[in-house]
Motif scaffolding. Structure first.
Motif, PDB file in Angstrom:
ATOM      1  N   SER A 276       0.839  -1.018  -0.043  1.00  0.00           N
ATOM      2  CA  SER A 276       0.115  -0.032   0.174  1.00  0.00           C
ATOM      3  C   SER A 276       0.733   1.247   0.225  1.00  0.00           C
ATOM      4  O   SER A 276       0.519   2.335   0.565  1.00  0.00           O
ATOM      5  CB  SER A 276      -0.941  -0.126   1.331  1.00  0.00           C
ATOM      6  N   SER A 277       1.900   1.081  -0.828  1.00  0.00           N
ATOM      7  CA  SER A 277       2.978   2.357  -0.583  1.00  0.00           C
ATOM      8  C   SER A 277       3.582   2.593  -1.765  1.00  0.00           C
ATOM      9  O   SER A 277       4.378   1.627  -2.289  1.00  0.00           O
ATOM     10  CB  SER A 277       3.830   2.429   0.463  1.00  0.00           C
ATOM     11  N   SER A 278       3.432   3.726  -2.443  1.00  0.00           N
ATOM     12  CA  SER A 278       3.875   3.922  -3.908  1.00  0.00           C
ATOM     13  C   SER A 278       5.478   4.196  -3.578  1.00  0.00           C
ATOM     14  O   SER A 278       6.354   3.817  -4.489  1.00  0.00           O
ATOM     15  CB  SER A 278       3.580   5.138  -4.436  1.00  0.00           C
ATOM     16  N   THR A 315      -5.934   7.009  -6.105  1.00  0.00           N
ATOM     17  CA  THR A 315      -6.223   7.694  -5.071  1.00  0.00           C
ATOM     18  C   THR A 315      -7.301   8.656  -5.375  1.00  0.00           C
ATOM     19  O   THR A 315      -8.267   8.749  -4.384  1.00  0.00           O
ATOM     20  CB  THR A 315      -5.070   8.321  -4.216  1.00  0.00           C
ATOM     21  N   ALA A 354       1.583  11.803  -0.012  1.00  0.00           N
ATOM     22  CA  ALA A 354       2.616  11.153   0.035  1.00  0.00           C
ATOM     23  C   ALA A 354       2.452   9.974  -0.356  1.00  0.00           C
ATOM     24  O   ALA A 354       1.226   9.533  -0.106  1.00  0.00           O
ATOM     25  CB  ALA A 354       3.209  11.311   1.511  1.00  0.00           C
ATOM     26  N   GLY A 355       2.989   9.184  -0.883  1.00  0.00           N
ATOM     27  CA  GLY A 355       2.806   7.860  -1.473  1.00  0.00           C
ATOM     28  C   GLY A 355       3.146   6.770  -0.295  1.00  0.00           C
ATOM     29  O   GLY A 355       3.971   5.702  -0.398  1.00  0.00           O
ATOM     30  N   VAL A 356       2.311   6.869   0.794  1.00  0.00           N
ATOM     31  CA  VAL A 356       2.399   6.178   1.826  1.00  0.00           C
ATOM     32  C   VAL A 356       1.100   5.405   2.319  1.00  0.00           C
ATOM     33  O   VAL A 356      -0.009   6.190   1.793  1.00  0.00           O
ATOM     34  CB  VAL A 356       3.196   6.712   3.236  1.00  0.00           C
ATOM     35  N   PRO A 357       0.811   4.231   2.885  1.00  0.00           N
ATOM     36  CA  PRO A 357      -0.304   3.600   3.298  1.00  0.00           C
ATOM     37  C   PRO A 357      -1.191   4.738   3.856  1.00  0.00           C
ATOM     38  O   PRO A 357      -0.899   5.712   4.767  1.00  0.00           O
ATOM     39  CB  PRO A 357      -0.207   2.739   4.341  1.00  0.00           C
ATOM     40  N   SER A 358      -2.590   4.785   3.587  1.00  0.00           N
ATOM     41  CA  SER A 358      -3.719   5.555   4.176  1.00  0.00           C
ATOM     42  C   SER A 358      -3.511   7.238   3.802  1.00  0.00           C
ATOM     43  O   SER A 358      -4.098   7.971   4.332  1.00  0.00           O
ATOM     44  CB  SER A 358      -3.598   5.557   5.383  1.00  0.00           C
ATOM     45  N   ALA A 359      -2.351   7.335   3.134  1.00  0.00           N
ATOM     46  CA  ALA A 359      -2.144   9.039   2.629  1.00  0.00           C
ATOM     47  C   ALA A 359      -3.695   9.407   2.229  1.00  0.00           C
ATOM     48  O   ALA A 359      -3.960  10.646   2.196  1.00  0.00           O
ATOM     49  CB  ALA A 359      -1.197   9.308   1.876  1.00  0.00           C
ATOM     50  N   GLY A 360      -4.272   8.864   1.338  1.00  0.00           N
ATOM     51  CA  GLY A 360      -5.473   9.138   0.493  1.00  0.00           C
ATOM     52  C   GLY A 360      -6.559   9.849   1.747  1.00  0.00           C
ATOM     53  O   GLY A 360      -7.352  10.743   1.131  1.00  0.00           O
ATOM     54  N   ASP A 394      -6.927   0.834  -0.264  1.00  0.00           N
ATOM     55  CA  ASP A 394      -5.787   1.543  -0.499  1.00  0.00           C
ATOM     56  C   ASP A 394      -4.749   0.523  -1.176  1.00  0.00           C
ATOM     57  O   ASP A 394      -3.945   1.070  -2.094  1.00  0.00           O
ATOM     58  CB  ASP A 394      -5.297   1.741   1.084  1.00  0.00           C
ATOM     59  N   ARG A 397      -5.994   0.681  -4.991  1.00  0.00           N
ATOM     60  CA  ARG A 397      -5.649   2.087  -5.344  1.00  0.00           C
ATOM     61  C   ARG A 397      -4.075   2.336  -5.614  1.00  0.00           C
ATOM     62  O   ARG A 397      -3.618   2.753  -6.451  1.00  0.00           O
ATOM     63  CB  ARG A 397      -6.105   3.379  -4.974  1.00  0.00           C
ATOM     64  N   THR A 398      -3.288   1.775  -4.572  1.00  0.00           N
ATOM     65  CA  THR A 398      -1.826   2.011  -4.988  1.00  0.00           C
ATOM     66  C   THR A 398      -1.363   1.337  -6.137  1.00  0.00           C
ATOM     67  O   THR A 398      -0.528   1.693  -6.666  1.00  0.00           O
ATOM     68  CB  THR A 398      -1.233   1.342  -3.691  1.00  0.00           C
ATOM     69  N   ASN A 401      -1.768   3.343  -8.951  1.00  0.00           N
ATOM     70  CA  ASN A 401      -1.348   4.686  -8.762  1.00  0.00           C
ATOM     71  C   ASN A 401       0.369   4.329  -9.444  1.00  0.00           C
ATOM     72  O   ASN A 401       0.653   4.869 -10.260  1.00  0.00           O
ATOM     73  CB  ASN A 401      -0.891   4.966  -7.353  1.00  0.00           C
TER      74      ASN A 401
HETATM   75  N1  ASP Z   1      -1.126   4.438  -0.446  1.00  0.00           N
HETATM   76  C1  ASP Z   1      -1.162   5.116  -1.502  1.00  0.00           C
HETATM   77  C2  ASP Z   1       0.023   5.314  -2.172  1.00  0.00           C
HETATM   78  O1  ASP Z   1       1.186   5.108  -1.650  1.00  0.00           O
HETATM   79  C3  ASP Z   1      -1.669   6.468  -1.383  1.00  0.00           C
HETATM   80  C4  ASP Z   1      -3.170   6.421  -0.685  1.00  0.00           C
HETATM   81  O2  ASP Z   1      -4.302   6.452  -1.688  1.00  0.00           O
HETATM   82  O3  ASP Z   1      -3.356   6.493   0.483  1.00  0.00           O
HETATM   83  O4  ASP Z   1      -0.003   5.316  -3.576  1.00  0.00           O
END
Ligand code: ASP
Length: 425
Positions: A276-278, A315, A354-360, A394, A397-398, A401
């Motif tokens: 879950s992290s770009s 996202t 940011a491309g981290v979990p749950s940033a959306g 998440d 969608r990641t 992304n």
């Molecule tokens: N987890 C997604 C990403 O890293 C961002 C998000 O949608 O929460 O691309």
């Protein structure tokens, strides 16, 4: 056995183990799966460790060996336009589906109450977090690092990209006897980073099993039931975006066979889905781009790190569906003008995530506040409705992304190739 086959097997095995623990309420299995989750997290740390040296070194080498710096301006302009364009398409798909299927009108009142009471506190804390999110102007301003070492130390991607390009450009202005050994040094760093990625990727199947097993074991299946239509609308939107937007971009802009392309990027998609992290997937997508898709370093080293931060089609699509869903549940329909506002805010807000979990979710607060302004709805109540399935969505969608970033790299490379042909360089 190919690595992606191993990762796929691990993913399915992890999901099955998690499901068994969940469905049969097997406390022992759940405890074991949750206990081995740190293996997955250790792996995420390991691959994230490579991000900064890899991005910095490859971007410096890419820029310094360009020969013509104006090329970078051209690539930059095209990349940002392409990213904004595909994100706006993604949001539009999300809105269209939400208008057609109306997931919010299918939530029964009992489920609504359940979601409210379970997630309200967490929703409020996410809204609190969003208060600290920088504005678009700040994001643009922060792109220029006051101190590049600080940016490198904290892994802030945009200022790192900015400094690496500036530094690479300056290098290319030096006489070759000065320039070459600096470039040689960063080339070595870049190659060592690639070797580290190969090593770390060998451990990926174990990590994927640990990550997926824990996520599914912990997941509340009851929540999925009440949010099923909403989740399916998000998934359908993501599938349509890949099947139409990316496939068309690959066929007509990048002029590559989409099937072959998707086959080559499977590893990056699987890692994006599992972590879950770009950002954590960035080293894998850079490796895939350069080694499997054979995209030139100067394009991949710029388009991909930029994409991991500013390009989040999955996202943005998710935000459109979530906002519409929340509005449909809490206030009824929202006007087309307000929906147009969602296209703008979701597209721009996804730049800042940011491309981290749950940033959306943090960005969702921004989009939601804008869309529901004046209705008196508490954004925390809205967020509480969708939090239960956030992790699952998440992951999906990641993966989209990251697919979007890799598609962009192929499109931009082809357009540069065409440009060079046309101008005889
Ligand atoms: N987890 C997604 C990403 O890293 C961002 C998000 O949608 O929460 O691309």
């Amino acid at each position: 056995m190919q690595l992606y086959t191993k990762i796929s097997i691990a993913l399915v095995a992890g999901a099955v183990a998690g499901l068994v623990a969940n469905l049969f309420d097997l406390e022992i299995l759940r405890t074991v799966l949750v206990a081995i989750e740190p293996i997955g997290n250790a792996w995420i740390r390991l691959i994230t460790m490579v991000v900064v040296p890899l991005v910095f070194a490859s971007l410096v080498v890419g820029t310094a060996s360009l020969g013509d710096i104006s090329k970078l301006g051209r690539i930059g302009g095209k990349t940002v336009l392409y990213y904004l364009g595909t994100t706006a398409i993604a949001v539009t798909i999300g809105l269209a589906l939400s208008n057609l299927i109306r997931p919010g009108s299918r939530l029964d009142p009992e489920a609504l109450e359940g979601l409210r009471s379970t997630y309200m506190a967490e929703g409020a804390s996410r809204v609190e977090l969003a208060r600290d999110a920088p504005s678009l102007v700040d994001i643009l301003l922060n792109m220029i690092p006051r101190n590049p070492i600080e940016a490198l130390a904290s892994g802030d991607m945009l200022p790192i990209i900015f400094f690496a390009i500036f530094f690479g450009a300056a290098l290319s202005a030096l006489p070759s006897e000065r320039r070459d050994h600096v470039i040689g040094f960063f080339d070595g760093v870049n190659e060592a980073a690639m070797v580290m990625i190969h090593w770390i990727m060998r451990l990926a199947p174990y990590a994927v099993f640990a990550l997926i097993g824990a996520v599914i074991a912990r997941f509340g299946l009851g929540v999925l039931q009440s949010l099923l239509v909403y989740s399916l609308v998000v998934l359908l939107g993501l599938v349509l975006h890949v099947a139409f937007t990316y496939t068309a971009a690959l066929r007509f802009l990048a002029r590559r066979g989409p099937r072959e392309f998707y086959r080559k990027i499977r590893e990056a998609q699987l890692i994006a889905f599992s972590t879950s992290s770009s950002n954590a997937t960035l080293p894998v997508s850079m490796e895939v781009a350069e080694e499997k898709l054979e995209i030139e370093k100067e394009v991949a080293s710029f388009v991909l790190p930029l994409g991991a931060t500013i390009n989040m089609d999955g996202t943005a699509l998710y935000q459109a569906v979530a906002t519409m869903f929340i509005a449909q549940v809490l206030v009824g329909d929202i006007s087309f003008t307000a929906q147009f506002g969602i296209v703008l805010t979701a597209t721009l807000a996804s730049i800042g995530a940011a491309g981290v979990p749950s940033a959306g979710i943090i960005i969702l607060v921004v989009v939601l506040e804008q869309a529901l302004a004046g209705t008196g709805v508490d954004p925390a109540a809205g967020i509480a409705l969708v939090l239960g399935v956030d992790r699952l969505l998440d992951m999906c969608r990641t993966a989209v992304n990251v697919t979007g970033d890799l598609t962009a790299a192929a499109v931009i490379e082809r357009s540069e190739y065409d440009y060079a042909l046309k101008h005889g360089s």
